[in-house]
Design a protein around this motif. Sequence first.
Motif, PDB file in Angstrom:
ATOM      1  N   GLN A 166      73.151  -9.133  31.071  1.00  0.00           N
ATOM      2  CA  GLN A 166      72.428  -8.702  30.128  1.00  0.00           C
ATOM      3  C   GLN A 166      73.544  -6.916  29.723  1.00  0.00           C
ATOM      4  OE1 GLN A 166      68.184  -6.545  31.232  1.00  0.00           O
ATOM      5  NE2 GLN A 166      68.242  -6.165  29.497  1.00  0.00           N
ATOM      6  N   THR A 167      73.741  -7.152  31.294  1.00  0.00           N
ATOM      7  CA  THR A 167      75.007  -5.627  31.080  1.00  0.00           C
ATOM      8  C   THR A 167      75.835  -5.739  30.556  1.00  0.00           C
ATOM      9  OG1 THR A 167      73.467  -4.976  33.385  1.00  0.00           O
ATOM     10  CG2 THR A 167      75.944  -3.936  32.606  1.00  0.00           C
ATOM     11  N   VAL A 168      76.068  -6.467  30.870  1.00  0.00           N
ATOM     12  CA  VAL A 168      77.631  -7.465  29.913  1.00  0.00           C
ATOM     13  C   VAL A 168      77.299  -7.458  28.564  1.00  0.00           C
ATOM     14  CG1 VAL A 168      79.717  -9.112  30.009  1.00  0.00           C
ATOM     15  CG2 VAL A 168      78.956  -8.469  31.887  1.00  0.00           C
ATOM     16  N   SER A 169      76.304  -7.633  28.571  1.00  0.00           N
ATOM     17  CA  SER A 169      75.758  -8.283  26.631  1.00  0.00           C
ATOM     18  C   SER A 169      75.517  -6.561  26.435  1.00  0.00           C
ATOM     19  CB  SER A 169      74.447  -8.810  26.352  1.00  0.00           C
ATOM     20  OG  SER A 169      74.287  -9.097  25.052  1.00  0.00           O
ATOM     21  N   MET A 170      74.843  -5.533  26.645  1.00  0.00           N
ATOM     22  CA  MET A 170      75.076  -4.653  26.052  1.00  0.00           C
ATOM     23  C   MET A 170      76.041  -3.460  26.086  1.00  0.00           C
ATOM     24  SD  MET A 170      71.529  -3.119  28.574  1.00  0.00           S
ATOM     25  CE  MET A 170      71.521  -1.284  27.554  1.00  0.00           C
ATOM     26  N   ALA A 171      77.353  -4.040  27.092  1.00  0.00           N
ATOM     27  CA  ALA A 171      78.150  -3.302  26.948  1.00  0.00           C
ATOM     28  C   ALA A 171      79.253  -3.720  25.509  1.00  0.00           C
ATOM     29  CB  ALA A 171      79.308  -3.532  27.967  1.00  0.00           C
ATOM     30  N   VAL A 172      79.056  -5.165  25.421  1.00  0.00           N
ATOM     31  CA  VAL A 172      79.508  -5.828  23.803  1.00  0.00           C
ATOM     32  C   VAL A 172      79.329  -5.037  23.373  1.00  0.00           C
ATOM     33  CG1 VAL A 172      79.748  -8.104  23.095  1.00  0.00           C
ATOM     34  CG2 VAL A 172      80.470  -8.132  25.693  1.00  0.00           C
ATOM     35  N   THR A 185      84.998 -22.736  23.480  1.00  0.00           N
ATOM     36  CA  THR A 185      85.462 -23.328  24.694  1.00  0.00           C
ATOM     37  C   THR A 185      84.138 -23.761  25.721  1.00  0.00           C
ATOM     38  OG1 THR A 185      85.962 -23.006  27.656  1.00  0.00           O
ATOM     39  CG2 THR A 185      84.956 -21.356  25.975  1.00  0.00           C
ATOM     40  N   LYS A 186      84.436 -25.112  26.303  1.00  0.00           N
ATOM     41  CA  LYS A 186      82.650 -26.140  27.006  1.00  0.00           C
ATOM     42  C   LYS A 186      81.996 -25.539  28.099  1.00  0.00           C
ATOM     43  CE  LYS A 186      82.747 -28.079  22.722  1.00  0.00           C
ATOM     44  NZ  LYS A 186      81.606 -27.792  21.547  1.00  0.00           N
ATOM     45  N   ASN A 187      83.308 -24.906  28.955  1.00  0.00           N
ATOM     46  CA  ASN A 187      82.956 -24.104  29.644  1.00  0.00           C
ATOM     47  C   ASN A 187      82.035 -22.537  30.311  1.00  0.00           C
ATOM     48  OD1 ASN A 187      84.720 -25.725  31.436  1.00  0.00           O
ATOM     49  ND2 ASN A 187      86.390 -23.756  30.694  1.00  0.00           N
ATOM     50  N   PRO A 188      80.402 -23.018  30.856  1.00  0.00           N
ATOM     51  CA  PRO A 188      79.811 -21.916  30.899  1.00  0.00           C
ATOM     52  C   PRO A 188      80.415 -20.520  31.333  1.00  0.00           C
ATOM     53  CG  PRO A 188      80.048 -22.996  33.380  1.00  0.00           C
ATOM     54  CD  PRO A 188      80.305 -23.356  32.301  1.00  0.00           C
ATOM     55  N   LEU A 189      79.861 -19.646  30.782  1.00  0.00           N
ATOM     56  CA  LEU A 189      79.792 -17.990  30.296  1.00  0.00           C
ATOM     57  C   LEU A 189      79.634 -16.941  30.266  1.00  0.00           C
ATOM     58  CD1 LEU A 189      81.953 -18.496  26.998  1.00  0.00           C
ATOM     59  CD2 LEU A 189      83.243 -18.579  29.174  1.00  0.00           C
ATOM     60  N   LEU A 190      80.057 -15.923  30.705  1.00  0.00           N
ATOM     61  CA  LEU A 190      78.903 -15.200  31.000  1.00  0.00           C
ATOM     62  C   LEU A 190      78.041 -14.263  30.204  1.00  0.00           C
ATOM     63  CD1 LEU A 190      77.796 -13.360  33.647  1.00  0.00           C
ATOM     64  CD2 LEU A 190      79.462 -12.242  33.374  1.00  0.00           C
ATOM     65  N   ILE A 191      78.734 -14.315  28.716  1.00  0.00           N
ATOM     66  CA  ILE A 191      77.890 -14.478  27.308  1.00  0.00           C
ATOM     67  C   ILE A 191      77.007 -15.131  26.776  1.00  0.00           C
ATOM     68  CG2 ILE A 191      79.857 -12.107  27.675  1.00  0.00           C
ATOM     69  CD1 ILE A 191      80.742 -13.933  25.789  1.00  0.00           C
ATOM     70  N   THR A 192      76.877 -14.767  25.643  1.00  0.00           N
ATOM     71  CA  THR A 192      75.394 -15.483  24.990  1.00  0.00           C
ATOM     72  C   THR A 192      76.712 -15.569  23.514  1.00  0.00           C
ATOM     73  OG1 THR A 192      75.005 -13.921  23.747  1.00  0.00           O
ATOM     74  CG2 THR A 192      73.644 -14.471  25.783  1.00  0.00           C
ATOM     75  N   GLU A 193      76.319 -16.311  23.311  1.00  0.00           N
ATOM     76  CA  GLU A 193      76.867 -17.172  22.160  1.00  0.00           C
ATOM     77  C   GLU A 193      77.133 -15.502  20.274  1.00  0.00           C
ATOM     78  OE1 GLU A 193      77.229 -20.741  18.457  1.00  0.00           O
ATOM     79  OE2 GLU A 193      76.418 -21.086  19.614  1.00  0.00           O
ATOM     80  N   GLU A 194      76.031 -14.986  20.822  1.00  0.00           N
ATOM     81  CA  GLU A 194      76.251 -13.650  19.647  1.00  0.00           C
ATOM     82  C   GLU A 194      76.853 -12.651  21.093  1.00  0.00           C
ATOM     83  OE1 GLU A 194      75.226 -11.476  16.933  1.00  0.00           O
ATOM     84  OE2 GLU A 194      74.569 -13.283  17.467  1.00  0.00           O
ATOM     85  N   ASP A 195      77.140 -12.286  21.897  1.00  0.00           N
ATOM     86  CA  ASP A 195      77.908 -12.470  21.896  1.00  0.00           C
ATOM     87  C   ASP A 195      79.890 -12.199  22.350  1.00  0.00           C
ATOM     88  OD1 ASP A 195      76.362 -10.497  22.803  1.00  0.00           O
ATOM     89  OD2 ASP A 195      76.046 -11.437  25.140  1.00  0.00           O
ATOM     90  N   ALA A 196      79.694 -14.241  22.035  1.00  0.00           N
ATOM     91  CA  ALA A 196      80.914 -14.124  21.691  1.00  0.00           C
ATOM     92  C   ALA A 196      81.783 -14.236  20.103  1.00  0.00           C
ATOM     93  CB  ALA A 196      81.333 -16.148  21.894  1.00  0.00           C
ATOM     94  N   PHE A 197      80.666 -13.843  19.174  1.00  0.00           N
ATOM     95  CA  PHE A 197      80.789 -13.461  17.680  1.00  0.00           C
ATOM     96  C   PHE A 197      81.020 -12.041  17.723  1.00  0.00           C
ATOM     97  CE2 PHE A 197      78.554 -11.489  14.208  1.00  0.00           C
ATOM     98  CZ  PHE A 197      78.882 -11.820  13.416  1.00  0.00           C
ATOM     99  N   LYS A 198      80.687 -11.553  18.176  1.00  0.00           N
ATOM    100  CA  LYS A 198      80.706 -10.098  18.555  1.00  0.00           C
ATOM    101  C   LYS A 198      82.015  -9.319  19.218  1.00  0.00           C
ATOM    102  CE  LYS A 198      76.164  -8.140  18.409  1.00  0.00           C
ATOM    103  NZ  LYS A 198      74.765  -7.389  19.032  1.00  0.00           N
ATOM    104  N   ILE A 199      82.798 -10.633  20.310  1.00  0.00           N
ATOM    105  CA  ILE A 199      83.797 -10.626  20.444  1.00  0.00           C
ATOM    106  C   ILE A 199      84.600 -10.623  19.738  1.00  0.00           C
ATOM    107  CG2 ILE A 199      85.827 -11.185  22.319  1.00  0.00           C
ATOM    108  CD1 ILE A 199      83.174 -10.934  24.134  1.00  0.00           C
TER     109      ILE A 199
END
Length: 585
Positions: free
Chosen positions: A194-200, A104-118
């Motif tokens: 950062q907290t969300v990224s660490m949790a992912v 999605t092009k909408n702004p997200l709370l996570i990075t693209e690296e986090d999206a890859f892990k999800i």
Amino acid sequence: MGGLKDELLKAIWHAFTALDLDHSGKVSKSQLKVLSHNLCTVLKVPHDPVALEEHFRDDDEGPVSNQGYMPYLNKFILEKVQDNFDKIEFNRMCWTLCVKKNLTKNPLLITEEDAFKIWVIFNFLSEDKYPLIIVPEEIEYLLKKLTEAMGGGWQQEQFEHYKVNFDDNKDGLSVWELIELIGNGQFSKGMDRQTVSMAVNEVFNELILDVLKQGYMMKKGHRRKNWTERWFVLKPNIISYYVSEDLKDKKGDILLDANCCVESLPDKDVKKCLFLIKCFDKTFEISASDKKKKQEWIQAIHSTIHLLKLGSPPPHKEARQRRKELRKKLLAEQEELERQMKELQVANENKQQELETVRKKLEEAASRAAEEEKKRLQTQVELQARFSTELEREKLIRQQMEEQVAQKSSELEQYLQRVRELEDMYLKLQEALEDERQARQDEEVVRKLQARLLEEESSKRAELEKWHLEQQQAIQTTEAEKQELENQRVLKERALQEAMEQLEQLELERKQALEQYEGVKKKLEMATNKTKSWKDKVTHHEGLIRLIEPGSKNPHLITNWGPAAFTQAELEEREKNWKEKKTTG
């Protein structure tokens, strides 16, 4: 090997779907060649381009469906895969092919690296059917893990509200819907990026990298016996230690098996919170930062060794398998319940139909009974009325019969009187009949005489008819002859008319010839007068006086009007022609 193949197929499915730009279920052959080469590279499988060409040799350069690509993928790539490749590199290659098209092009709370892990976690938790989805139970499990990793409290009511608003037509979420759900912060309010990224990352390490536990601890060296801080990572069959948590500089591994064990050591002056890991050929002495960490590590390592003894998978994989089996069981129970409900519904409908049939039959029977009762009452009334009518009629008939008996008695007297009269008349009639018989005999004689006369009259009539026919035939013959004579008369009149016309023509010609003759005669007289003196002169001079007169050698005919214009022979020829024409006509 089957589980590994299923995990690889999920990532490859995303890549294939991303290459299908027009959503037709097919990808061009050239793109499949590139995809196959990249898969062989990251999976460390020898690439055989000849096999690909051989597999699709009957195809043109057109698109190839997923089903058409699967035989080649299974035979030449997946069956040759060993567990010696980098799974993260493989997943990242498939992710790279599909992220730009679908994220999605909408702004997200996570990075693209986090999206890859999800995305990788989605492939691990999704159902083994295509198109891939993650069911609400697995969504709840993942969100709980992330919330625990962020140190927050799980909001069950919030998730239940989300499930209520879930689309009934969908069985779950796609990977891109899951990334958007986690990235929009709906279940991580109050947490920073950062907290969300660490949790992912923590959930990714546990579910994907099989990291059971990790953290800093002190390790005693085998040679120099010095203590060095290392970053330890516990996995199902190995403990790896690095210089730092970035995992770039790996210092060694502790291979675990069913014969290994872990023991707690008493504290020493130099180090505290010690425990010992005994393996087949080495022993590792480690110091935790506090007693809690020491106890957690000992418990984690002990549980890992126990699972190795049992041959069981890691806890999170075993839990996932149990959840899937539970869902299958619940689905089977639900299907069985639905089947039973359908059977009960069908049975209930059948019972309802039977009851309705019975009710209709009872209503029909009641209606028939009411109708029959009504008919019976009506018949009874009609019979009573008929009986009353019959009784009245019988009374009337009896009265009439009595009157008729009296009348008949009177008539009988009259009849007897009449019989006597008839007897007298009979005698007279016998006499009349005898007279009539005699008259009939006479009549018969007269009739025979009349018959003979009729016969004679018939024969005469036949003879007269014969004469009449002969007379008719004679009349017809006479009429025919008369007609023939009339025709001949008409022809003769026509020939006579033609002869008269010819005669008139001849008369005209005779008159013309007579006029010519008179003219010639006058000219001759003039010539005679003129030549008379000439003859005298010739006779005087030559002594030859000779009178020469013009004329025909044949004798001329003399008619009532003077000399004829033709000779006797010519007249005979003309008469002959006229007779021939008359005969022909």
